[in-house]
Design a protein around this motif. Structure first.
Motif, short mmCIF file in Angstrom:
data_model
loop_
_atom_site.label_atom_id
_atom_site.label_comp_id
_atom_site.label_asym_id
_atom_site.label_seq_id
_atom_site.Cartn_x
_atom_site.Cartn_y
_atom_site.Cartn_z
N ALA A 1 6.77 17.62 7.12
CA ALA A 1 5.72 17.65 6.10
C ALA A 1 5.64 19.01 5.41
N ALA A 2 5.95 20.08 6.15
CA ALA A 2 5.88 21.42 5.55
C ALA A 2 6.91 21.58 4.43
N ARG A 3 8.06 20.91 4.54
CA ARG A 3 9.11 21.04 3.54
C ARG A 3 9.04 19.96 2.48
N ALA A 4 8.65 18.76 2.86
CA ALA A 4 8.71 17.64 1.92
C ALA A 4 7.35 17.23 1.38
N GLY A 5 6.26 17.69 2.01
CA GLY A 5 4.94 17.21 1.65
C GLY A 5 4.54 17.50 0.23
N TYR A 6 4.86 18.70 -0.27
CA TYR A 6 4.44 19.08 -1.64
C TYR A 6 5.04 18.12 -2.67
N GLY A 7 6.35 17.91 -2.58
CA GLY A 7 7.00 17.02 -3.53
C GLY A 7 6.48 15.60 -3.45
N LEU A 8 6.21 15.11 -2.23
CA LEU A 8 5.69 13.75 -2.07
C LEU A 8 4.28 13.63 -2.64
N ARG A 9 3.46 14.66 -2.43
CA ARG A 9 2.11 14.61 -3.00
C ARG A 9 2.17 14.63 -4.52
N ALA A 10 3.08 15.41 -5.08
CA ALA A 10 3.22 15.46 -6.52
C ALA A 10 3.71 14.12 -7.07
N LEU A 11 4.59 13.45 -6.32
CA LEU A 11 5.11 12.17 -6.75
C LEU A 11 4.06 11.08 -6.67
N GLY A 12 3.21 11.12 -5.63
CA GLY A 12 2.13 10.14 -5.48
C GLY A 12 2.59 8.89 -4.77
N GLY A 13 1.62 8.08 -4.37
CA GLY A 13 1.92 6.86 -3.67
C GLY A 13 2.30 7.06 -2.23
N VAL A 14 1.99 8.23 -1.68
CA VAL A 14 2.33 8.56 -0.29
C VAL A 14 1.11 9.19 0.37
N ARG B 1 0.87 -1.19 0.00
CA ARG B 1 0.00 0.00 0.00
C ARG B 1 0.89 1.22 0.00
N ASP B 2 0.27 2.39 -0.10
CA ASP B 2 1.03 3.64 -0.15
C ASP B 2 1.92 3.79 1.08
N LEU B 3 3.01 4.52 0.90
CA LEU B 3 3.83 4.89 2.05
C LEU B 3 3.06 5.89 2.91
N LEU B 4 3.42 5.96 4.18
CA LEU B 4 2.81 6.91 5.09
C LEU B 4 3.81 7.99 5.44
N LEU B 5 3.43 9.25 5.26
CA LEU B 5 4.28 10.37 5.68
C LEU B 5 4.05 10.62 7.16
N VAL B 6 5.12 10.47 7.95
CA VAL B 6 5.08 10.75 9.38
C VAL B 6 5.73 12.11 9.60
N LEU C 1 13.11 9.51 -3.07
CA LEU C 1 12.10 8.45 -3.16
C LEU C 1 11.89 8.06 -4.62
N LEU C 2 11.88 9.03 -5.50
CA LEU C 2 11.73 8.75 -6.93
C LEU C 2 12.86 7.83 -7.42
N GLU C 3 14.09 8.17 -7.04
CA GLU C 3 15.23 7.35 -7.48
C GLU C 3 15.21 5.97 -6.84
N THR C 4 14.75 5.88 -5.60
CA THR C 4 14.65 4.57 -4.95
C THR C 4 13.64 3.69 -5.68
N ARG C 5 12.49 4.26 -6.00
CA ARG C 5 11.49 3.51 -6.76
C ARG C 5 12.02 3.14 -8.14
N TYR C 6 12.76 4.06 -8.74
CA TYR C 6 13.35 3.77 -10.05
C TYR C 6 14.27 2.57 -9.98
N GLU C 7 15.12 2.52 -8.96
CA GLU C 7 16.05 1.39 -8.84
C GLU C 7 15.32 0.09 -8.56
N LEU C 8 14.24 0.14 -7.78
CA LEU C 8 13.44 -1.07 -7.57
C LEU C 8 12.85 -1.55 -8.89
N GLY C 9 12.26 -0.63 -9.63
CA GLY C 9 11.68 -1.00 -10.92
C GLY C 9 12.72 -1.47 -11.91
N ARG C 10 13.89 -0.81 -11.91
CA ARG C 10 14.95 -1.20 -12.84
C ARG C 10 15.45 -2.60 -12.52
#
Length: 460
Positions: A444-457, A261-266, A350-359
């Motif tokens: 969340a104030a600094r990282a939340g926007y990018g994570l929401r744009a990326l999705g899956g969180v 399931r989606d990751l959870l932002l703490v 997170l994008l690069e981590t997912r990329y390496e998993l998919g690769r």
């Protein structure tokens, strides 16, 4: 008079006019000889494994006692009481005070240490070979008649509270707790560390009651490795622990299935770093795919020469450390991928981590990657068995999962037999990004926007 130096540098030694010198091929893997060993279960239900490894005149001891919370209560005090028990058990017994315990062990070059986690209580120790009887006598006395004196308990409890308060402020501990709860909900395995207020409430009576009820020989494993005669060592254990009888130690219930399931932002306001923790189901040591899974995991992030390190550290400079690993338990295994990065690159990391998993899943490790991982894995396994201490710890861990020491001796051959196609199949089966869940601990104030744009969180 002058002379011309003919000393060559490392770059000259390692190369020829045609380029770098090729590495010589590795020779065939040597088999690991089986040491003299006795593996038996005493009438009390205690499994004893004694192994002769006489390189030095020492004996290593490992005792693993299932010590799970069986109360079924979500707000159980078991973890707090167990931690205090492990901290105070060396404070003395009915016949030996703390000083006497220390003196007797020191007299035979010995030491004992106790630790506890949601699954088990673990005792690690060693002594000179001719001090084995003393080591076992002290262990038996602690198991059977530790008194947990009120004054010692109060002091150790206060120290434990301080350590836990410091630990709870550490980002890695926050991330680990969040990951456990994301994976397993309210299962007792998530209570790896009690809260300070829970420890403060622990009484001496509760600790003594837990030792009497839960510290049982049935299902426990005692390993002795060293300069000993295995059959004689078992007899010595049987005599020393003759009084340790009772029921069967409490084991953890099976873990709930780990679902994707989606990751959870703490949210961790003000944090300058973010912790990424991803996890997915895997298979354990007895599964025929295990060796291939190990090699695929190494290629992803199991050692320094891996794809995650090359991408996140060497190429992007996002982190000093990125890794993937296998967590094993008696019921199975899970994969864990983790890294810590600066807040401003949380989403890109997170994008690069997912990329390496998919690769890894769709572009499997090359033959060179597989061979490099194979050499590392076999070498690490053999190194773990070269010392008495390493062999004792390895055998104890295997025994806790119902395996014998032959498994670790035979595993190098299984690793050697794995083909590149089998590694590719394991990579595709276990490392697809859609198989993972986990947490991101971040501001969340600094990282939340990018994570929401990326999705899956899931974000606040």
């Amino acid at each position: 008079m002058t002379s011309t130096s003919t000393r060559r540098g490392a770059d000259e030694i390692g190369s020829t006019p045609a380029g770098p010198r090729p590495l010589p091929p590795l020779g065939p893997q040597r088999s690991v000889p089986a040491p003299e060993e006795v593996d038996t279960v005493l009438d009390s239900g205690l499994r004893v494994i004694a192994v002769r490894r006489a390189e030095v005149p020492m004996v290593e001891l490992r005792l693993r006692v299932p010590f799970a919370d069986t109360s079924g209560r979500e707000e159980s005090d078991h973890a707090a009481v167990a931690e205090v028990l492990a901290t105070t058990i060396l404070s003395g017994t009915a016949s030996r005070g703390r000083v006497a315990v220390d003196d007797e062990l020191a007299g035979v070059g010995g030491e004992l240490g106790f630790s506890v986690d949601p699954e088990r209580l673990t005792v690690s120790g060693h002594a000179l070979a001719d001090g084995t009887d003393t080591l076992l006598a002290v262990l038996a006395d602690l198991l059977l008649s530790a008194t947990h004196p009120d004054d010692e308990l109060a002091r150790e409890r206060a120290r434990l509270v301080e350590r836990i308060e410091l630990a709870f402020a550490q980002p890695s501990v926050i991330a680990r707790r969040a990951l456990q709860e994301r994976r397993y909900g309210a299962h007792p395995v998530t209570r790896e560390m009690p809260r300070p207020e829970e420890v403060t409430r622990v009484t001496a009576d509760a600790v003594r009651a837990l030792q009497a009820s839960a510290l049982q020989p049935g299902g426990s494993v005692l390993v002795l490795v060293g300069d000993l005669d295995p059959a004689d060592a078992v007899s010595r254990v049987e005599r020393a622990l003759a009084g340790w009888t009772g029921g069967r130690a409490a084991e953890l219930p099976a873990l709930p299935a780990l679902t994707a399931r989606d990751l959870l932002l703490v949210d961790r306001p003000g944090a300058v770093q973010s912790q990424l923790r991803l996890s997915a189901p895997a298979v354990g040591r007895t599964d025929p795919r295990y060796a291939a899974l190990q090699l695929a995991n190494l290629a992803l992030g199991g050692y320094f020469s891996s794809r995650l390190v090359e991408n996140l550290r060497e190429d992007k400079g996002y982190t000093y450390h990125a890794s993937s690993s296998l967590e094993l338990d008696p019921h199975g295994a899970v994969l864990v991928v983790e890294t810590d990065v600066a807040s401003e690159v949380t989403a890109p990391a997170l994008l690069e981590t997912r990329y390496e998993l998919g690769r890894l899943a769709v572009v499997p490790p090359t033959a060179d990657e597989v061979e490099s991982a194979r050499r590392y894995l076999v070498g690490s396994l053999l190194i773990s068995m070269t010392t008495q201490a390493g062999y004792a710890s390895t055998v104890a861990a295997l025994a806790a999962h119902g395996l014998s020491s032959s498994w670790v001796r035979e595993h190098p051959a299984r690793i050697e037999a794995v083909t590149a196609d089998e590694v590719a199949a394991a990579a595709a089966e276990f490392f697809a990004p859609t198989a993972f869940t986990g947490v991101v601990v971040a501001d969340a104030a600094r990282a939340g926007y990018g994570l929401r744009a990326l999705g899956g969180v899931e974000t606040p």
